[in-house]
Design an enzyme around this catalytic site. Sequence first.
Site, PDB file in Angstrom:
ATOM      1  N   ASP A   1      -8.185   4.076  -2.942  1.00 14.51           N
ATOM      2  CA  ASP A   1      -7.220   3.194  -2.278  1.00 14.51           C
ATOM      3  C   ASP A   1      -6.873   2.045  -3.217  1.00 14.51           C
ATOM      4  OD1 ASP A   1      -5.706   1.597  -0.651  1.00 14.51           O
ATOM      5  OD2 ASP A   1      -7.183   1.425   0.957  1.00 14.51           O
TER       6      ASP A   1
ATOM      7  N   CYS B   1       0.808  -1.218   0.000  1.00 11.92           N
ATOM      8  CA  CYS B   1       0.000   0.000   0.000  1.00 11.92           C
ATOM      9  C   CYS B   1       0.839   1.265   0.000  1.00 11.92           C
ATOM     10  CB  CYS B   1      -0.965  -0.003   1.186  1.00 11.92           C
ATOM     11  SG  CYS B   1      -0.181   0.158   2.816  1.00 11.92           S
TER      12      CYS B   1
ATOM     13  N   HIS C   1      -1.617   1.818   7.401  1.00 14.72           N
ATOM     14  CA  HIS C   1      -2.122   1.794   6.032  1.00 14.72           C
ATOM     15  C   HIS C   1      -2.167   3.220   5.492  1.00 14.72           C
ATOM     16  CE1 HIS C   1      -4.165   0.261   2.525  1.00 14.72           C
ATOM     17  NE2 HIS C   1      -5.189   1.057   2.711  1.00 14.72           N
TER      18      HIS C   1
END
Length: 279
Positions: A122, A68, A107
């Site tokens: 995302d 991520c 995250h």
Amino acid sequence: MNIQEYFARISYNESLKDADLQTLTVIFQHHIQAIPFENLSMHCGETIELDLQSTYDKIVRKKRGGWCLESNHLLFWALQELGYDVCILGGNSYNPAERGYTAEINHILLKVVIEGNSYIVDAGFGGAYQAWQPLMLISGKDQSQIPGIFRFTEDNGTWYFEKVKRKHYIPEQSVPFTDTPELGNIRKIYTFTLEPRHINDFQALNTYLQVSPDNILQKKSICSLQTAEGLYALVGWTFTKIYFVAKETKMIQKEKLCYYFTQETSNLLRDLRLSTSIK
């Protein structure tokens, strides 16, 4: 770094239009279908550097994927280059084993504002929890997409993100398929606030994830890629294909979405992973 080189990497060949929602959606879908979520670097003896040039070289020029921190950082840069009003946010993932959210941010996600409306973008959660389109930041609204039904809820400045999984359709079974969400199908994903972050806020996390033995990313190699039909995932030695297929049912006369699961372990993929680890 060059935006046209990034476009070539994600196979985006359309003429560049305004920084609107439609363009954002198309670029986002190309991104998640071209750039896998993966943690193979740490399992191949590579160090992951959290700076834009290193991320760009790895994903765009070497045609690799990333986790991520890398994938969303690259997307953040691309959207800025295209003139979007975008900022980085930090999220706390849900830990099913602990039945709670992590105490520390682990995250990264993006918020994009278009014509006064905020959207969460995302590209870095991967697997079956990956949204396929930008999600409007609105509390309590079910947002149906092909992979499932997503929703945000807000409580005193904290936003909670969850997904309602669609039922698994198994061709050999004759159980009627339904879209109706069940309590057990609700999956908590992460929480976040709207406090803007800088990529340097995640440097300590980037280091921690590479050295902590308790981190799930250290325990198993993971590589997943969204496709036009579903997703592919390689976790350890297990390769899984998930298809999202439209199914017409005469009983209710409407299009239904279902999963077709096939699972296989491939010696070829094992050989490829082993060869990747040899430098």
